[in-house]
Each structure stands twice: as C-alpha cells, then as structure tokens.
Design an enzyme around this catalytic site. Sequence first.
Site, PDB file in Angstrom:
ATOM      1  N   HIS A 173       0.857  -1.186   0.000  1.00  0.00           N
ATOM      2  CA  HIS A 173       0.000   0.000   0.000  1.00  0.00           C
ATOM      3  C   HIS A 173       0.887   1.228   0.000  1.00  0.00           C
ATOM      4  CE1 HIS A 173      -3.812  -2.058   0.617  1.00  0.00           C
ATOM      5  NE2 HIS A 173      -3.183  -2.862   1.451  1.00  0.00           N
ATOM      6  N   CYS A 229      -2.379   5.277  -4.137  1.00  0.00           N
ATOM      7  CA  CYS A 229      -2.909   3.902  -4.183  1.00  0.00           C
ATOM      8  C   CYS A 229      -4.056   3.816  -5.200  1.00  0.00           C
ATOM      9  CB  CYS A 229      -3.391   3.490  -2.796  1.00  0.00           C
ATOM     10  SG  CYS A 229      -2.781   1.896  -2.250  1.00  0.00           S
TER      11      CYS A 229
END
Length: 117
Positions: A22, A34
């Site tokens: 992430h 992201c």
Amino acid sequence: MVTVNVKRNEQNGIEEITISGHANAGKHGSDIVCAAVSAISLGLINSVDLLLGSNPDVQFADKEGGFINWKVGCHQDPLVSEKQQLLAESMVVSLFMIAETNGRYVSIQDPKWQGGV
C-alpha cells in the site's frame, strides 16, 4: 510502499507483473497514489479481458487488497498476444510515471527499464 515487480522472458516480453503493498500516502480511502496504481492496473487488466477476450490469469489478495499478480503469458492467437503485450507495457509505463512523481510511495523493479523510462 507499493512495489511493482516485472518479470520478463528472454525476448524482453513481459511474463508476469506483481503489484503488492500500500502506498500509505494518505488516509485509507483518500490515498490518491494507491487509487492511481489500482485504477491503472485494474483498468488495463480489464481491457485485456473485455477488449481482447483473453481471460487474463490474474490473482488478487483477499478483501484487504494490496496484491495483484498478472501472468501475462502467451495466447494461442499471435495478434492477441501482441496486443496483450502492448497493454502490459502500457501498464508498466503508466506505473513508472506515478513512481517518478511519487517515489516515496511506489517502487518498480523491471530489467528493461532499470534506469526509468
């Protein structure tokens, strides 16, 4: 950090793209880095599926997300294989553009583009 690993064959064609992690560039649900990585990767994989009808070999993580593995491989039809490679290369170039401006959050390992694009 999002890590993108590109595996290539001897002809420099893409065999596999793995995206994991992430970005943590913002709060969950507000992380535009992201979101950009997800939009590019999912958009291009869906394009392979819907435009080429090649049923790509893709694995996703559980509901937590943060993992995509696309085994690009070869298709029986050489024209479909060529188009699939073009879309895979387009994904890598697009992800490199994100990494170029967000290097703290995205890392790409690709033997073809070691020095960047």
